[in-house]
Design a protein around this motif. Structure first.
Motif, PDB file in Angstrom:
ATOM      1  N   ALA A  11       5.689  -5.793  14.005  1.00  0.00           N
ATOM      2  CA  ALA A  11       6.481  -7.027  14.024  1.00  0.00           C
ATOM      3  C   ALA A  11       7.711  -6.853  13.155  1.00  0.00           C
ATOM      4  CB  ALA A  11       5.648  -8.194  13.516  1.00  0.00           C
ATOM      5  N   ARG A  12       8.737  -7.564  13.511  1.00  0.00           N
ATOM      6  CA  ARG A  12       9.954  -7.541  12.723  1.00  0.00           C
ATOM      7  C   ARG A  12      10.304  -8.970  12.349  1.00  0.00           C
ATOM      8  NH1 ARG A  12      10.364  -2.692  14.379  1.00  0.00           N
ATOM      9  NH2 ARG A  12      11.862  -1.278  14.920  1.00  0.00           N
ATOM     10  N   ARG A  13      10.830  -9.148  11.168  1.00  0.00           N
ATOM     11  CA  ARG A  13      11.212 -10.475  10.699  1.00  0.00           C
ATOM     12  C   ARG A  13      12.681 -10.697  11.017  1.00  0.00           C
ATOM     13  NH1 ARG A  13       9.631 -13.271   5.158  1.00  0.00           N
ATOM     14  NH2 ARG A  13       7.668 -12.778   6.100  1.00  0.00           N
ATOM     15  N   MET A  14      12.966 -11.816  11.627  1.00  0.00           N
ATOM     16  CA  MET A  14      14.358 -12.167  11.896  1.00  0.00           C
ATOM     17  C   MET A  14      14.867 -12.975  10.713  1.00  0.00           C
ATOM     18  SD  MET A  14      14.260 -12.895  16.031  1.00  0.00           S
ATOM     19  CE  MET A  14      14.599 -14.571  15.802  1.00  0.00           C
ATOM     20  N   ILE A  15      15.913 -12.502  10.096  1.00  0.00           N
ATOM     21  CA  ILE A  15      16.488 -13.157   8.929  1.00  0.00           C
ATOM     22  C   ILE A  15      17.681 -14.002   9.377  1.00  0.00           C
ATOM     23  CG2 ILE A  15      17.542 -12.789   6.677  1.00  0.00           C
ATOM     24  CD1 ILE A  15      14.636 -11.937   6.799  1.00  0.00           C
ATOM     25  N   SER A  16      17.714 -15.217   8.892  1.00  0.00           N
ATOM     26  CA  SER A  16      18.803 -16.129   9.213  1.00  0.00           C
ATOM     27  C   SER A  16      19.038 -17.011   7.995  1.00  0.00           C
ATOM     28  CB  SER A  16      18.424 -16.968  10.431  1.00  0.00           C
ATOM     29  OG  SER A  16      19.504 -17.804  10.797  1.00  0.00           O
ATOM     30  N   GLN A  29       3.090 -27.647   5.326  1.00  0.00           N
ATOM     31  CA  GLN A  29       3.049 -27.675   3.867  1.00  0.00           C
ATOM     32  C   GLN A  29       4.453 -27.695   3.276  1.00  0.00           C
ATOM     33  OE1 GLN A  29       0.813 -24.126   3.166  1.00  0.00           O
ATOM     34  NE2 GLN A  29      -1.143 -25.102   3.571  1.00  0.00           N
ATOM     35  N   ARG A  30       5.428 -27.418   4.113  1.00  0.00           N
ATOM     36  CA  ARG A  30       6.810 -27.409   3.679  1.00  0.00           C
ATOM     37  C   ARG A  30       7.654 -27.958   4.811  1.00  0.00           C
ATOM     38  NH1 ARG A  30       9.876 -21.769   2.454  1.00  0.00           N
ATOM     39  NH2 ARG A  30       9.782 -21.622   4.703  1.00  0.00           N
ATOM     40  N   LYS A  31       8.673 -28.727   4.472  1.00  0.00           N
ATOM     41  CA  LYS A  31       9.548 -29.304   5.500  1.00  0.00           C
ATOM     42  C   LYS A  31      10.904 -28.627   5.404  1.00  0.00           C
ATOM     43  CE  LYS A  31      11.297 -33.554   7.374  1.00  0.00           C
ATOM     44  NZ  LYS A  31      11.307 -35.004   7.332  1.00  0.00           N
ATOM     45  N   ALA A  32      11.396 -28.173   6.552  1.00  0.00           N
ATOM     46  CA  ALA A  32      12.694 -27.494   6.598  1.00  0.00           C
ATOM     47  C   ALA A  32      13.810 -28.497   6.294  1.00  0.00           C
ATOM     48  CB  ALA A  32      12.908 -26.878   7.965  1.00  0.00           C
ATOM     49  N   THR A  33      14.778 -28.058   5.547  1.00  0.00           N
ATOM     50  CA  THR A  33      15.942 -28.904   5.267  1.00  0.00           C
ATOM     51  C   THR A  33      17.100 -28.458   6.143  1.00  0.00           C
ATOM     52  OG1 THR A  33      16.632 -27.428   3.503  1.00  0.00           O
ATOM     53  CG2 THR A  33      15.234 -29.277   2.889  1.00  0.00           C
ATOM     54  N   TYR A  63      17.591 -19.710   7.509  1.00  0.00           N
ATOM     55  CA  TYR A  63      16.273 -20.235   7.161  1.00  0.00           C
ATOM     56  C   TYR A  63      15.221 -19.328   7.793  1.00  0.00           C
ATOM     57  CZ  TYR A  63      12.415 -23.450   6.475  1.00  0.00           C
ATOM     58  OH  TYR A  63      11.233 -24.012   6.080  1.00  0.00           O
ATOM     59  N   VAL A  64      14.264 -18.910   7.007  1.00  0.00           N
ATOM     60  CA  VAL A  64      13.171 -18.071   7.510  1.00  0.00           C
ATOM     61  C   VAL A  64      11.911 -18.924   7.563  1.00  0.00           C
ATOM     62  CG1 VAL A  64      11.775 -16.021   7.095  1.00  0.00           C
ATOM     63  CG2 VAL A  64      14.208 -15.985   6.567  1.00  0.00           C
ATOM     64  N   MET A  65      11.359 -19.076   8.763  1.00  0.00           N
ATOM     65  CA  MET A  65      10.157 -19.880   8.947  1.00  0.00           C
ATOM     66  C   MET A  65       8.945 -19.075   8.482  1.00  0.00           C
ATOM     67  SD  MET A  65       9.059 -21.734  12.414  1.00  0.00           S
ATOM     68  CE  MET A  65       7.686 -22.817  12.502  1.00  0.00           C
ATOM     69  N   THR A  66       8.052 -19.711   7.754  1.00  0.00           N
ATOM     70  CA  THR A  66       6.851 -19.050   7.248  1.00  0.00           C
ATOM     71  C   THR A  66       5.613 -19.821   7.691  1.00  0.00           C
ATOM     72  OG1 THR A  66       6.799 -20.298   5.190  1.00  0.00           O
ATOM     73  CG2 THR A  66       8.135 -18.279   5.205  1.00  0.00           C
ATOM     74  N   GLU A  67       4.456 -19.335   7.289  1.00  0.00           N
ATOM     75  CA  GLU A  67       3.201 -20.002   7.621  1.00  0.00           C
ATOM     76  C   GLU A  67       3.153 -21.416   7.037  1.00  0.00           C
ATOM     77  OE1 GLU A  67      -1.602 -19.393   7.049  1.00  0.00           O
ATOM     78  OE2 GLU A  67      -0.227 -17.859   6.365  1.00  0.00           O
ATOM     79  N   ALA A  68       3.777 -21.610   5.891  1.00  0.00           N
ATOM     80  CA  ALA A  68       3.786 -22.940   5.274  1.00  0.00           C
ATOM     81  C   ALA A  68       4.469 -23.959   6.179  1.00  0.00           C
ATOM     82  CB  ALA A  68       4.488 -22.876   3.916  1.00  0.00           C
ATOM     83  N   ASP A  69       5.489 -23.530   6.914  1.00  0.00           N
ATOM     84  CA  ASP A  69       6.143 -24.443   7.865  1.00  0.00           C
ATOM     85  C   ASP A  69       5.198 -24.816   8.998  1.00  0.00           C
ATOM     86  OD1 ASP A  69       8.927 -24.468   6.781  1.00  0.00           O
ATOM     87  OD2 ASP A  69       8.782 -22.326   7.207  1.00  0.00           O
TER      88      ASP A  69
END
Length: 67
Positions: A44-49, A61-65, A51-57
């Motif tokens: 797997a490769r991580r796409m960096i931008s 457990q976390r809300k994107a701003t 905002y990086v979405m994680t398992e917490a999203d």
């Protein structure tokens, strides 16, 4: 899933018996007793931008701003 269906007490015995009768494919990996010679690991490769979405999203457990 197959392991769960074949071993869990929550699955009816008739279903467990049918799943346990399947076994390994006889025509694959004949040199190694029908087991693959190495474990499949998905790359797997991580796409960096911005905002990086994680398992917490995903677990809310976390809300994107928004910027």
């Amino acid at each position: 899933m197959l392991y769960f269906l074949s071993t869990s007490d929550r699955v009816p015995q008739a279903v467990r018996d049918r799943v346990n009768a399947w076994g390994l494919a006889r025509d694959e990996f004949t040199a190694t007793g029908n087991l693959p010679p190495q474990m499949y690991v998905r790359e797997a490769r991580r796409m960096i931008s911005d905002y990086v979405m994680t398992e917490a999203d995903c677990r809310w457990q976390r809300k994107a701003t928004t910027p």
